[in-house]
Design a protein around this motif. Structure first.
Motif, PDB file in Angstrom:
ATOM      1  N   ILE A 143      47.237   2.782  84.752  1.00 28.95           N
ATOM      2  CA  ILE A 143      45.836   2.521  85.115  1.00 28.95           C
ATOM      3  C   ILE A 143      45.149   1.826  83.951  1.00 28.95           C
ATOM      4  O   ILE A 143      45.320   2.201  82.791  1.00 28.95           O
ATOM      5  CB  ILE A 143      45.110   3.825  85.483  1.00 28.95           C
ATOM      6  N   ALA A 144      44.371   0.793  84.269  1.00 27.07           N
ATOM      7  CA  ALA A 144      43.674   0.005  83.253  1.00 27.07           C
ATOM      8  C   ALA A 144      42.411   0.741  82.813  1.00 27.07           C
ATOM      9  O   ALA A 144      41.347   0.602  83.429  1.00 27.07           O
ATOM     10  CB  ALA A 144      43.327  -1.382  83.801  1.00 27.07           C
ATOM     11  N   VAL A 145      42.535   1.526  81.755  1.00 26.76           N
ATOM     12  CA  VAL A 145      41.383   2.223  81.176  1.00 26.76           C
ATOM     13  C   VAL A 145      40.849   1.362  80.045  1.00 26.76           C
ATOM     14  O   VAL A 145      41.489   1.236  78.998  1.00 26.76           O
ATOM     15  CB  VAL A 145      41.775   3.612  80.652  1.00 26.76           C
ATOM     16  N   PRO A 146      39.680   0.731  80.223  1.00 25.35           N
ATOM     17  CA  PRO A 146      39.183  -0.190  79.187  1.00 25.35           C
ATOM     18  C   PRO A 146      38.792   0.551  77.922  1.00 25.35           C
ATOM     19  O   PRO A 146      38.447   1.742  77.969  1.00 25.35           O
ATOM     20  CB  PRO A 146      37.959  -0.834  79.852  1.00 25.35           C
ATOM     21  N   MET A 153      34.941   3.985  85.345  1.00 29.09           N
ATOM     22  CA  MET A 153      35.801   5.138  85.570  1.00 29.09           C
ATOM     23  C   MET A 153      35.397   5.921  86.827  1.00 29.09           C
ATOM     24  O   MET A 153      36.254   6.413  87.566  1.00 29.09           O
ATOM     25  CB  MET A 153      35.770   6.070  84.353  1.00 29.09           C
ATOM     26  N   SER A 154      34.101   6.036  87.070  1.00 29.01           N
ATOM     27  CA  SER A 154      33.653   6.828  88.217  1.00 29.01           C
ATOM     28  C   SER A 154      33.885   6.120  89.550  1.00 29.01           C
ATOM     29  O   SER A 154      33.819   6.766  90.606  1.00 29.01           O
ATOM     30  CB  SER A 154      32.167   7.192  88.075  1.00 29.01           C
ATOM     31  N   SER A 192      39.985  12.928  88.947  1.00 31.29           N
ATOM     32  CA  SER A 192      40.868  13.675  88.054  1.00 31.29           C
ATOM     33  C   SER A 192      40.136  14.863  87.433  1.00 31.29           C
ATOM     34  O   SER A 192      38.919  14.835  87.223  1.00 31.29           O
ATOM     35  CB  SER A 192      41.413  12.761  86.953  1.00 31.29           C
ATOM     36  N   GLU A 193      40.889  15.915  87.138  1.00 26.93           N
ATOM     37  CA  GLU A 193      40.287  17.115  86.576  1.00 26.93           C
ATOM     38  C   GLU A 193      39.621  16.848  85.241  1.00 26.93           C
ATOM     39  O   GLU A 193      38.541  17.358  84.954  1.00 26.93           O
ATOM     40  CB  GLU A 193      41.358  18.201  86.414  1.00 26.93           C
ATOM     41  N   VAL A 194      40.257  16.055  84.393  1.00 25.48           N
ATOM     42  CA  VAL A 194      39.717  15.837  83.055  1.00 25.48           C
ATOM     43  C   VAL A 194      38.406  15.077  83.120  1.00 25.48           C
ATOM     44  O   VAL A 194      37.472  15.364  82.359  1.00 25.48           O
ATOM     45  CB  VAL A 194      40.747  15.115  82.166  1.00 25.48           C
ATOM     46  N   PHE A 195      38.274  14.101  84.035  1.00 26.88           N
ATOM     47  CA  PHE A 195      37.024  13.352  84.136  1.00 26.88           C
ATOM     48  C   PHE A 195      35.926  14.228  84.732  1.00 26.88           C
ATOM     49  O   PHE A 195      34.767  14.172  84.283  1.00 26.88           O
ATOM     50  CB  PHE A 195      37.228  12.098  84.983  1.00 26.88           C
ATOM     51  N   GLN A 196      36.269  15.019  85.735  1.00 28.86           N
ATOM     52  CA  GLN A 196      35.291  15.932  86.318  1.00 28.86           C
ATOM     53  C   GLN A 196      34.827  16.957  85.282  1.00 28.86           C
ATOM     54  O   GLN A 196      33.638  17.285  85.209  1.00 28.86           O
ATOM     55  CB  GLN A 196      35.904  16.640  87.522  1.00 28.86           C
ATOM     56  N   PHE A 197      35.752  17.439  84.475  1.00 29.97           N
ATOM     57  CA  PHE A 197      35.390  18.380  83.412  1.00 29.97           C
ATOM     58  C   PHE A 197      34.414  17.728  82.435  1.00 29.97           C
ATOM     59  O   PHE A 197      33.430  18.340  82.022  1.00 29.97           O
ATOM     60  CB  PHE A 197      36.655  18.832  82.690  1.00 29.97           C
TER      61      PHE A 197
END
Length: 603
Positions: A313-316, A346-347, A355-360
């Protein structure tokens, strides 16, 4: 790396094998190690003596029969288990996998398939390399792949990622510290090597540089997943879906609960009785309407988790760290805008957003819940290669020729778009400079000329001359106003354009690594294909390897599809906003000149 760390690493590599037991393993695949990183070059069928297995990150330490010691990927050897014996005699070739007696309804392999063209002779053309020359290979030679690919045009600037662990909310590192924070470059080419970048401000935030792309591919976990050595770790939760599009491509499954996040109200805060200062940002998701406070270091922590978990996944990268002027109003607002774009990106991603980490990150309200959730996220077993166990991909096998075409086309597109984006940024920056300098001065010079002429005419004190004098002065004032308008205009159009286009420059910088991993996937499939020919792998095992490789391919194709979909939406909005502001700008100029013209009606 410090001198003491270097000495420690050297002692580890040179440790006598006799002290660690005599467990032996056979090498399944060639691996070209980087000596300066403490890695050991190993060759197929070579016997290694294990020194230790607790190196971590999928690496072991061992010694060959020449007395050379170093680190190597554990997935590259056949582990006999504790106390197991490995003989020095290579396995015999089983011709039943490719002789004429095999059922023709199954995949048939011939010795010719191990030739330089490396073709997969399957009637269904699954992973069939149809050309003698790999269409991806048009650029600079890559040593790690030279044995099977010759030249490598993929990812001229590979950017692998790795990061440290921040144990607490405020304890370990800060926005205002002397360290480079997210610009610290950790090179993931061996279990022990870490280097610091002294030019982080030029490298673009949290982007990393890998010295050995092959090692990077191994450490990312893709290699281990393909070879079946990763564990699913209860992967039934948070399944990720890849679906076929109406156009015959593949995309991520839709986000079942889309939402937006507002990044607002940056303010200066402090701790330790004012000894440490930092900026906090207030994040509010519209699906919860609960606001949480985050510092830059928390964004940086999230970034590290995302690039560790989602390798396709392209995470800038995040905006760069700032050493000076970080509390100035213009910088803080600019940083807020950049973080808003990053969070928006990301959102709206169907995988990252859920994903759990982003929701956290978006929902943890207090120090206590942050620390607990942070530790859980850092121990997430479904990262790197293990993440692919959560993917529900189509069962249909992919054709190598089709993969080659898709990847070659996107590789060319990515490079061309990267050049075009950089060119647009350069042109916009030059235009901004002209607006605030040359254009402003030129119009004010015109205004000054009209004003001076009016002043000259004012020397004639006759009443009949007064209307013309006044009109000339107002014309001069109009051009002064237009010059000021030029000076202020970039903040309405060019700055917004550059902000969005610069974001895409960061997104594009992530794809060389993604494409390199995809190439590594195809290379490993062809390596296993040769192993079948040599009798070192069964046809059923090869089929499993191909199916797992398809999962990585499907996720890569889905990410490329998502990128194209967002690109169309974003650049439509960018162009519309820019042209709308330009029309309004020149409309104001037109209105100003028309108003000035009216002054001559009564002359």
């Amino acid at each position: 790396m410090s001198g003491s760390a270097d000495q420690k690493n050297k002692r580890a590599v040179l440790r006598p094998v006799a002290d660690m037991g005599e467990e032996k393993v056979r090498v399944l695949y060639d691996f070209e190690g980087v000596a300066e990183n403490g890695e050991l070059t190993i060759y197929t069928d070579e016997i290694l003596t294990i020194v230790r297995k607790d190196v971590g990150e999928g690496w072991w330490e061992g010694q060959n029969d020449r007395g050379e010691s170093g680190y190597f990927p554990s997935a590259y050897v056949e582990d006999s288990g504790s106390g197991g014996a490995v003989t020095d005699t290579p396995p015999t070739t089983d011709s039943s996998y490719y002789n004429g007696s095999q059922d023709t309804s199954a995949t048939t392999y011939t010795p010719e398939s191990a030739s330089a063209t490396d073709q997969w002779n399957d009637p269904s053309t699954q992973y069939q390399n149809t050309a003698a020359t790999d269409p991806w290979d048009q650029g600079v030679a890559n040593t790690a792949y030279s044995s099977s690919y010759g030249q490598d045009s993929w990812g001229d600037t590979a950017t692998a990622q790795a990061g440290g662990q921040d144990e607490g909310w405020d304890d370990d590192w800060d926005d205002d510290g002397a360290s480079t924070g997210s610009s610290t470059a950790t090179t993931p080419t061996s279990p022990t090597t870490k280097t610091m970048s002294n030019d982080a401000s030029k490298s673009g935030g949290t982007m990393r540089k890998s010295l050995n792309r092959f090692s990077m591919f191994v450490k990312s976990g893709g290699e281990a997943f393909i070879l079946g050595t990763t564990k699913s770790a209860g992967s039934t939760k948070n399944r990720v879906c890849v679906t076929e599009t109406q156009e015959g491509g593949w995309s991520w499954g839709p986000n079942p609960a889309p939402y937006k996040v507002t990044v607002a109200d940056p303010k200066k805060d402090s701790k330790l009785k004012g000894l440490k200062s930092f900026i906090t940002y207030q994040l509010t998701p519209d699906n919860t309407n609960q606001t949480v406070s985050r510092r830059y270091k928390h964004f940086d922590w999230l970034y590290e988790r995302l690039i560790e978990k989602f390798t396709t996944i392209a995470v800038p990268p995040l905006p760069e760290k700032q050493v000076t002027g970080r509390y100035e109003e213009n910088f803080v607002e600019g940083r807020r805008q950049q973080l808003q774009l990053w969070v928006d990106r990301m959102s709206c991603h169907p995988v990252v957003a859920q994903s759990e980490v982003f929701q956290f990150f978006l929902q943890s309200p207090s120090d206590k819940t942050w620390k607990d959730g942070k530790r859980r996220a850092e121990k997430d077993p479904l990262v790197g290669g293990a993440f692919f166990h959560t993917v529900e991909a189509p069962q249909a096998r992919l054709e190598a020729a089709r993969i080659d075409t898709n990847m070659e086309n996107f590789n060319k597109f990515q490079k061309s778009m990267d050049d075009s984006v950089k060119n647009l940024l350069a042109v916009a920056a030059e235009s901004t400079k002209k607006h605030m300098g040359g254009f402003k001065r030129e119009y004010q010079r015109v205004g000054e000329a009209f004003t001076k002429l009016g002043t000259t005419f004012d020397l004639d004190k006759k009443p009949s001359s007064k209307p013309l004098t006044t009109a000339l002065w107002k014309t001069g004032a109009a051009y002064f106003e237009i010059g000021k308008m030029f000076e202020e205009q970039p903040q309405h159009d060019l700055n917004a354009l550059m902000l969005k286009v610069d974001e895409y420059k960061g997104i594009l910088s992530t794809f060389p690594d993604i494409l390199q991993s995809m190439k590594g996937t195809m290379t490993k499939v062809r390596d296993c294909q040769r192993m079948v020919v040599e009798g070192k792998m069964s046809g059923d095992e090869l089929e499993e390897v191909g199916a797992r490789a398809d999962v990585i391919t499907y996720t890569t194709l889905a990410e490329i599809q998502h990128f194209h979909e967002m690109r169309v939406v974003d650049f439509k909005a960018i162009a519309q906003h820019f042209l709308t502001e330009q029309i309004e700008f020149y409309g104001k100029i037109k209105a100003t000149l028309e108003e000035s013209l009216k002054n001559y009606e009564n002359v």
